[in-house]
Write a protein that holds these residues in place. Structure first.
Motif, mmCIF file in Angstrom:
data_model
loop_
_atom_site.group_PDB
_atom_site.id
_atom_site.type_symbol
_atom_site.label_atom_id
_atom_site.label_comp_id
_atom_site.label_asym_id
_atom_site.label_seq_id
_atom_site.Cartn_x
_atom_site.Cartn_y
_atom_site.Cartn_z
ATOM 1 N N UNK A 53 1.207 -1.007 -0.136
ATOM 2 C CA UNK A 53 0.293 0.154 0.069
ATOM 3 C C UNK A 53 0.424 1.029 -0.739
ATOM 4 N N UNK A 54 1.599 1.405 0.648
ATOM 5 C CA UNK A 54 2.487 2.810 0.436
ATOM 6 C C UNK A 54 3.430 2.667 -0.560
ATOM 7 N N UNK A 123 -8.962 8.083 14.727
ATOM 8 C CA UNK A 123 -9.011 6.380 14.705
ATOM 9 C C UNK A 123 -10.226 5.590 14.306
ATOM 10 N N UNK A 124 -9.893 5.009 12.757
ATOM 11 C CA UNK A 124 -10.170 4.102 12.462
ATOM 12 C C UNK A 124 -10.317 2.381 12.710
ATOM 13 N N UNK A 269 -6.208 2.635 1.168
ATOM 14 C CA UNK A 269 -8.057 3.622 1.549
ATOM 15 C C UNK A 269 -7.400 4.115 2.246
ATOM 16 N N UNK A 270 -6.704 3.218 4.057
ATOM 17 C CA UNK A 270 -6.587 4.345 4.976
ATOM 18 C C UNK A 270 -5.893 5.810 4.381
ATOM 19 N N UNK A 271 -4.484 5.429 3.990
ATOM 20 C CA UNK A 271 -3.625 6.542 3.134
ATOM 21 C C UNK A 271 -4.089 7.678 2.220
ATOM 22 N N UNK A 272 -5.167 6.829 1.356
ATOM 23 C CA UNK A 272 -6.039 8.160 0.775
ATOM 24 C C UNK A 272 -7.002 8.908 1.399
ATOM 25 N N UNK A 273 -7.440 8.165 2.107
ATOM 26 C CA UNK A 273 -8.383 9.019 3.157
ATOM 27 C C UNK A 273 -7.291 10.185 4.104
ATOM 28 N N UNK A 274 -6.471 9.285 4.618
ATOM 29 C CA UNK A 274 -5.123 10.850 5.331
ATOM 30 C C UNK A 274 -5.233 11.307 4.190
#
Length: 341
Positions: A53-54, A123-124, A269-274
């Motif tokens: 993902x990175x 937090x997620x 998806x976490x990185x994109x949302x961040x």
């Protein structure tokens, strides 16, 4: 004096560069795991997925592995000091420490098996559930069992294991209503207990099971040893259905399948949302439809049986077969005791 249109255009350009700058500011994330990333399971899948993902998102990934299940706060602080802008706490045992350290340092964290922990910007949760894949595993096991008895061995009863166990039972019973299921728990948190995994699995095989659905992280190596050395009641081979990773490289002829988890879409998806300043607005899930959950096909599965399992997969994706995500232990034991799907 500039016109309103000119001013508005300038504002949009300014906003665009502001968002772009915000995205560029996300340079580094970290993942923490309790065991080494060489287990073909939870720890390895998490680390491999975070790295993938990175790479996809152009973000550096720091790995802190084999941390155990004790106090990981010092390790979290060190990673933040090293520049981590997101901590992926890859163990439910870190669910208290991660939000605490995140709140103190103002760094977002990801936790697992704790959906209620969701907090905007901070937090997620990614309560990963392979329940749809486990349903398929139950269908496969019921079709291939010679004895009519299946075994389920687990290293504990965390939400993700419970959801898969529930779905496995439902898939097996939907395929063969009178299938027998022997269920055994190694211990309350025996995730790395390989010796216990072998001992308990051997006892389940002795109770008539010729296919074992094992959920265990490190303890799954003991489960695999048991099926390799034990014989079924008819003197034939015992097969093993694993979870999370693919142990084909070490298979000695007993690995029937695995409910594979691919966390790369989740972490990406976490990185994109961040980057988009949307982190903490929702939790993250896995499914057959997006490929984050799948069932491993090995040479031990006849083509006709695999085709019938794939038909069930398509029905799940289409929504004609509903597989509930039941995370609590009570629903699992009620289902085991009911004898009904």
């Amino acid at each position: 004096m500039r016109s309103w249109q000119t001013i508005r255009s300038a504002l949009w350009v300014s906003l665009f560069y502001c968002v772009s700058s915000q995205a560029a500011d996300i340079k580094s994330i970290a993942i923490l795991t309790p065991e080494p990333g060489t287990d073909f399971g939870w720890n390895q899948q998490g680390i491999d997925a975070a790295k993938a993902a990175g790479e996809k998102q152009g973000v550096k990934v720091m790995v802190a592995e084999n941390l155990g299940y004790g106090d990981v706060r010092p390790a979290m602080r060190d990673l933040i000091d090293d520049g981590a802008q997101l901590l992926i706490a890859h163990a439910s045992g870190y669910n208290q420490a991660a939000p605490e350290i995140g709140a103190q340092s103002k760094v977002p964290v990801a936790v697992t098996d704790s959906p209620a922990a969701l907090k905007a910007g901070m937090v997620a949760d990614y309560t990963v559930s392979g329940h749809e894949g486990a349903y398929l595993a139950g269908v496969l096991a019921a079709k291939m069992s010679r004895s009519g008895t299946l075994g389920m061995v687990v290293s504990g009863e965390p939400p993700s294991w419970n959801a898969q166990s529930n779905a496995f039972i439902r898939g097996a019973r939907a395929t063969k209503a009178d299938i027998k299921i022997r269920y055994a728990v190694i211990g309350p948190a025996a995730y790395s207990d390989a010796a216990g995994g072998k001992r308990v699995t051997t006892s389940v095989i002795a109770a008539g099971a010729d296919i074992i659905f094992g959920q265990g992280n490190g303890s799954s190596f003991g489960m695999l040893q048991a099926v390799e050395t034990a014989k079924a009641a008819d003197g034939g081979k015992v097969y093993f259905i694993d979870v999370i990773g693919d142990k084909s490289k070490i298979d000695k002829g007993n690995l029937l399948s695995s409910v594979l988890w691919n966390l790369t879409p989740v972490f990406s998806a976490m990185i994109a949302d961040l980057k988009a300043d949307k982190y903490g607005s929702h939790n993250y899930k896995t499914s057959l439809a997006d490929g984050s959950i799948s069932l491993l096909k090995t040479t031990h599965i006849p083509d006709d049986i695999w085709q019938s399992v794939d038909q069930v997969k398509q029905q799940i994706i289409a929504g004609s077969i509903k597989v509930p995500a039941e995370y609590d232990a009570k629903s699992l034991h009620d289902l085991l005791n009911s004898g009904k799907s």
